[in-house]
Scaffold this motif. Structure first.
Motif, PDB file in Angstrom:
ATOM      1  N   LEU A 155       0.842  -1.191   0.000  1.00 27.68           N
ATOM      2  CA  LEU A 155       0.000   0.000   0.000  1.00 27.68           C
ATOM      3  C   LEU A 155       0.880   1.245   0.000  1.00 27.68           C
ATOM      4  O   LEU A 155       1.884   1.310   0.723  1.00 27.68           O
ATOM      5  CB  LEU A 155      -0.905   0.044   1.242  1.00 27.68           C
ATOM      6  CG  LEU A 155      -2.143  -0.869   1.254  1.00 27.68           C
ATOM      7  CD1 LEU A 155      -1.725  -2.313   1.497  1.00 27.68           C
ATOM      8  CD2 LEU A 155      -3.133  -0.416   2.328  1.00 27.68           C
ATOM      9  N   VAL A 156       0.497   2.198  -0.836  1.00 28.31           N
ATOM     10  CA  VAL A 156       1.169   3.488  -0.870  1.00 28.31           C
ATOM     11  C   VAL A 156       0.098   4.557  -0.734  1.00 28.31           C
ATOM     12  O   VAL A 156      -0.838   4.628  -1.550  1.00 28.31           O
ATOM     13  CB  VAL A 156       1.965   3.697  -2.176  1.00 28.31           C
ATOM     14  CG1 VAL A 156       2.597   5.084  -2.188  1.00 28.31           C
ATOM     15  CG2 VAL A 156       3.018   2.621  -2.322  1.00 28.31           C
ATOM     16  N   LYS A 157       0.215   5.391   0.321  1.00 21.44           N
ATOM     17  CA  LYS A 157      -0.790   6.418   0.579  1.00 21.44           C
ATOM     18  C   LYS A 157      -0.266   7.780   0.128  1.00 21.44           C
ATOM     19  O   LYS A 157       0.896   8.103   0.368  1.00 21.44           O
ATOM     20  CB  LYS A 157      -1.136   6.480   2.063  1.00 21.44           C
ATOM     21  CG  LYS A 157      -1.702   5.176   2.614  1.00 21.44           C
ATOM     22  CD  LYS A 157      -1.976   5.294   4.112  1.00 21.44           C
ATOM     23  CE  LYS A 157      -2.464   3.977   4.692  1.00 21.44           C
ATOM     24  NZ  LYS A 157      -2.742   4.085   6.141  1.00 21.44           N
ATOM     25  N   THR A 158      -1.123   8.538  -0.508  1.00 24.17           N
ATOM     26  CA  THR A 158      -0.778   9.895  -0.936  1.00 24.17           C
ATOM     27  C   THR A 158      -1.940  10.824  -0.644  1.00 24.17           C
ATOM     28  O   THR A 158      -3.080  10.386  -0.431  1.00 24.17           O
ATOM     29  CB  THR A 158      -0.442   9.955  -2.436  1.00 24.17           C
ATOM     30  OG1 THR A 158      -1.586   9.490  -3.192  1.00 24.17           O
ATOM     31  CG2 THR A 158       0.778   9.110  -2.776  1.00 24.17           C
ATOM     32  N   SER A 159      -1.646  12.125  -0.619  1.00 20.72           N
ATOM     33  CA  SER A 159      -2.705  13.109  -0.408  1.00 20.72           C
ATOM     34  C   SER A 159      -2.442  14.313  -1.304  1.00 20.72           C
ATOM     35  O   SER A 159      -1.287  14.685  -1.544  1.00 20.72           O
ATOM     36  CB  SER A 159      -2.784  13.543   1.052  1.00 20.72           C
ATOM     37  OG  SER A 159      -1.563  14.115   1.457  1.00 20.72           O
ATOM     38  N   GLN A 167      -7.768  15.293  -1.168  1.00 21.99           N
ATOM     39  CA  GLN A 167      -8.053  13.980  -1.754  1.00 21.99           C
ATOM     40  C   GLN A 167      -7.045  12.977  -1.216  1.00 21.99           C
ATOM     41  O   GLN A 167      -5.845  13.147  -1.396  1.00 21.99           O
ATOM     42  CB  GLN A 167      -7.998  14.020  -3.279  1.00 21.99           C
ATOM     43  CG  GLN A 167      -8.325  12.657  -3.908  1.00 21.99           C
ATOM     44  CD  GLN A 167      -8.654  12.753  -5.373  1.00 21.99           C
ATOM     45  OE1 GLN A 167      -9.700  13.291  -5.747  1.00 21.99           O
ATOM     46  NE2 GLN A 167      -7.745  12.264  -6.208  1.00 21.99           N
ATOM     47  N   TYR A 168      -7.554  11.957  -0.574  1.00 25.18           N
ATOM     48  CA  TYR A 168      -6.757  10.939   0.098  1.00 25.18           C
ATOM     49  C   TYR A 168      -6.811   9.685  -0.758  1.00 25.18           C
ATOM     50  O   TYR A 168      -7.901   9.203  -1.107  1.00 25.18           O
ATOM     51  CB  TYR A 168      -7.367  10.688   1.473  1.00 25.18           C
ATOM     52  CG  TYR A 168      -6.529   9.895   2.443  1.00 25.18           C
ATOM     53  CD1 TYR A 168      -5.486  10.481   3.129  1.00 25.18           C
ATOM     54  CD2 TYR A 168      -6.822   8.550   2.692  1.00 25.18           C
ATOM     55  CE1 TYR A 168      -4.746   9.762   4.053  1.00 25.18           C
ATOM     56  CE2 TYR A 168      -6.093   7.825   3.603  1.00 25.18           C
ATOM     57  CZ  TYR A 168      -5.046   8.435   4.290  1.00 25.18           C
ATOM     58  OH  TYR A 168      -4.298   7.712   5.205  1.00 25.18           O
ATOM     59  N   SER A 169      -5.631   9.145  -1.170  1.00 25.96           N
ATOM     60  CA  SER A 169      -5.587   8.011  -2.100  1.00 25.96           C
ATOM     61  C   SER A 169      -4.744   6.882  -1.523  1.00 25.96           C
ATOM     62  O   SER A 169      -3.720   7.121  -0.855  1.00 25.96           O
ATOM     63  CB  SER A 169      -5.011   8.438  -3.454  1.00 25.96           C
ATOM     64  OG  SER A 169      -5.784   9.448  -4.049  1.00 25.96           O
ATOM     65  N   ILE A 170      -5.181   5.655  -1.821  1.00 23.56           N
ATOM     66  CA  ILE A 170      -4.441   4.463  -1.420  1.00 23.56           C
ATOM     67  C   ILE A 170      -4.202   3.623  -2.672  1.00 23.56           C
ATOM     68  O   ILE A 170      -5.170   3.180  -3.315  1.00 23.56           O
ATOM     69  CB  ILE A 170      -5.194   3.643  -0.373  1.00 23.56           C
ATOM     70  CG1 ILE A 170      -5.525   4.495   0.862  1.00 23.56           C
ATOM     71  CG2 ILE A 170      -4.381   2.415   0.031  1.00 23.56           C
ATOM     72  CD1 ILE A 170      -6.396   3.778   1.878  1.00 23.56           C
ATOM     73  N   LEU A 171      -2.895   3.422  -3.013  1.00 24.81           N
ATOM     74  CA  LEU A 171      -2.515   2.572  -4.143  1.00 24.81           C
ATOM     75  C   LEU A 171      -2.219   1.179  -3.603  1.00 24.81           C
ATOM     76  O   LEU A 171      -1.371   1.015  -2.727  1.00 24.81           O
ATOM     77  CB  LEU A 171      -1.291   3.140  -4.857  1.00 24.81           C
ATOM     78  CG  LEU A 171      -0.619   2.246  -5.904  1.00 24.81           C
ATOM     79  CD1 LEU A 171      -1.553   1.990  -7.093  1.00 24.81           C
ATOM     80  CD2 LEU A 171       0.699   2.852  -6.372  1.00 24.81           C
TER      81      LEU A 171
END
Length: 632
Positions: free
Chosen positions: A494-498, A520-524
């Motif tokens: 998991l890679v989290k970005t905002s 915007q909160y994203s989880i790859l």
């Protein structure tokens, strides 16, 4: 007047000693066969100090008079003498003799002489101009010329030495008159018994006189710098003799290593050079892998030459000399005012001129600055995917100071070693690796081993990947990270970005992460393993950061990656929320329904896409889930 000692010598001759008779016979041969050509000769050192000799006994090279020709020496032109000295200097002069007979003789001249019996033992050749009959002999040495060895432009100074070659007893005397520097006392040779010396006068002037006394006496040794002529008057009551020498200075240069070499092929050439012109007068080179000392560069010189001590890397070396800290220290076994370096950091030192009698030993001590290198290795199981490659880094803080990216397939690693890099002692460095491109290190277990070529070092070496080392001078550290492929698996990463979408002040123009900002909160999510994930088993339960709120305005979106994950997502059924104090363990445990756009009660987001997530074939299948939050 024949003294008691001289009668002893006559009596000794009748007991079978034919030294004086042989000398007279040699003189007669020279009368028959003598000539006016320059007599090529050399000088001789003593072979040992003797019981009363000075500590610098081996700095005197005594002129050999084996080639003395009485006919030539007593002619109007005199005898031309030429000496090739040990340092390559050629000394020439004209010798003229008048008065009582004289000849070249071996040392010691007799059993009561100081030189040859108690000091300066084993001088070769015939270093004594020795009377063959009582009376007064005058020896005139003129036109002294010193021709320097190749590579030396000129000789600015040298020391001409005169000494009592026999024993000056009552009624005997020696007188030395120079046109060079005033006579200075250099050394003495002690008597064969007792402590008596003849009287002397004239030190500090250009005429030095020795006046004999009764008894067993020692000998005086004096020097005059840069003389071009010397007149000697020899008065013998029985027999009397004189000796002449050129006083030398010597310097030895060596090399010592501490720690390790940066590369095993590194070797060092150390040289004694003439400062004027730069000619190499003596040199040495390190060999093998040991730390030395090695075979020294040795120079013995009759002249006061300005010298430079220097070192360079020898041919075939890998690293430059700047990769080593070099210090120079010199010592002198004689008492001298010659300035000596001690611990001077340098690779080239202007030593200046030696003083006559100096016995100097110098050592360059080379210590390598810390050097480090990192290598990648793979177990025999090889790569998870043939496209897997690895980036190897040596880092100083956030700065990468050495790196390489591997190539190859299977278990073969090429380009796997970073360049060797020089660091600073006392600074921490980390050894790390990252996957290149789509390579995931989750498919490998990693181990790191390190060695230090400086076997005596106290530096603690890292034992785990990412570990740090703080090297010291002399360290040459090599580390290897070995990766072993894991068994077949499905592994999710998991890679989290905002991303800030807007804020209350700037709106959507260059918004900032300030309270009230919409983020915007994203989880790859990627599957790095080759095995597909069981159907409907992908479950993400993500804890919301305390400064973020999510609620009915989440607007979740699902984006397929490349390669596609193979999963589907329904925003109505596949996302839930929890207000529990601890994370739910199942999707069914996520039961809270938000009551506002950004609900402070929401603690966890639960995501459960449907289907079977594909396994990787080199580039991990993936998807991204995104939703909106508000910064508090």
């Amino acid at each position: 007047m024949i003294h008691e000692q001289d009668w002893d010598r006559v009596r000794g001759m009748t007991r079978g000693s034919f030294r004086h008779v042989a000398a007279l016979f040699l003189a007669l041969l020279m009368l028959v066969f003598g000539g006016g050509h320059a007599q090529a000769a050399s000088c001789f050192y003593a072979t040992s100090q003797g019981s009363t000799g000075p500590t610098n006994w081996n700095s005197y090279c005594w002129l050999d008079f084996s080639g003395y020709n009485d006919t030539a020496a007593r002619s109007g032109a005199g005898q031309a003498m030429s000496y090739t000295l040990p340092d390559g200097t050629v000394m020439t002069f004209t010798l003229k003799i008048s008065g009582a007979g004289i000849n070249g003789a071996t040392s010691p001249s007799w059993s009561g002489a100081a030189i040859g019996n108690t000091a300066f033992i084993g001088i070769g050749g015939r270093p004594i101009l020795y009377q063959t009959a009582a009376g007064t002999t005058t020896a005139s040495i003129t036109n002294i010329v010193m021709t320097p060895p190749a590579g030396v432009s000129q000789i600015t100074s040298y020391m001409f030495v005169a000494a009592d070659g026999e024993s000056s007893n009552e009624g005997e005397s020696l007188s030395f008159q120079t046109n060079g520097g005033n006579w200075v006392a250099l050394d003495t040779a002690g008597p064969t018994s007792g402590s008596l010396y003849p009287t002397t006068s004239g030190l500090g002037t250009q005429t030095f006189t020795v006046t004999g006394v009764g008894g067993t006496v020692g000998a005086n040794i004096v020097g005059s710098s840069t003389a071009t002529s010397l007149n000697t008057t020899i008065v013998g009551g029985g027999l009397q003799g004189v000796m002449f020498a050129v006083r030398f200075a010597s310097i030895r240069l060596n090399l010592q290593l501490t720690g390790a070499r940066a590369a095993a092929a590194d070797q060092f050439t150390f040289a004694i050079n003439a400062t004027n012109g730069g000619s190499t007068l003596a040199s040495g080179t390190s060999t093998g892998t040991g730390n030395g000392p090695f075979t020294a560069a040795s120079l013995t010189t009759a002249s006061a030459l300005p010298l430079t001590l220097a070192q360079t890397m020898a041919a075939g070396s890998v690293n430059p000399l700047t990769d080593y800290r070099s210090s120079l220290t010199c010592t002198n076994t004689t008492s001298s005012s010659t300035p000596l370096p001690s611990g001077v950091i340098t690779t080239s030192f202007s030593f200046g001129a030696l003083q006559f009698g100096d016995l100097v030993t110098c050592t360059f001590t080379n210590t390598v600055f810390p050097h480090m290198q990192l290598t990648k290795a793979l177990a025999t199981s090889g790569r998870r995917f043939n496209t897997d490659q690895f980036v190897m880094n040596i880092n100083q803080g956030s700065t990468t100071i050495a790196t390489t990216t591997t190539t190859g397939t299977g278990a073969t690693v090429t380009n796997g070693t970073t360049p060797q890099v020089m660091g600073a002692a006392g600074t921490a460095y980390a050894f790390t690796e990252v996957g290149s491109g789509t390579t995931s290190l989750t498919q490998y277990t990693s181990a790191m081993t390190c060695t230090n070529a400086f076997t005596g070092s106290s530096t603690a070496l890292p034992t785990t990947v990412g570990g740090t080392v703080t090297p010291q001078m002399g360290d040459v550290i090599s580390c290897t990270i070995t990766n072993t492929r894991r068994a077949t698996n499905a592994t999710l990463t998991l890679v989290k970005t905002s991303t800030v979408l807007s804020d209350p002040v700037n709106g959507g123009t260059n918004p900032k992460m300030i309270p009230g900002a919409i983020v915007q909160y994203s989880i790859l999510v990627s599957n790095t393993g080759p095995t597909a994930v069981d159907s409907n088993s992908v479950l993400l339960i993500d804890s919301m950061p305390v400064q973020m709120r999510v609620g009915t305005a989440a607007t979740p979106t699902f984006t397929q990656g490349t390669p596609t994950s193979g999963l589907t997502f329904n925003a109505t059924n596949d996302i839930r929320y929890s207000n529990a104090a601890s994370a739910p363990t199942t999707y069914a445990g996520c039961t809270y329904t938000p009551t506002s756009a950004y609900d402070a009660a929401v603690k966890f987001i639960c995501i459960n896409p449907k289907g079977t997530m594909a396994g990787s074939t080199g580039t991990p299948p993936n998807f991204t889930i995104s939703f909106r939050t508000q910064m508090q």
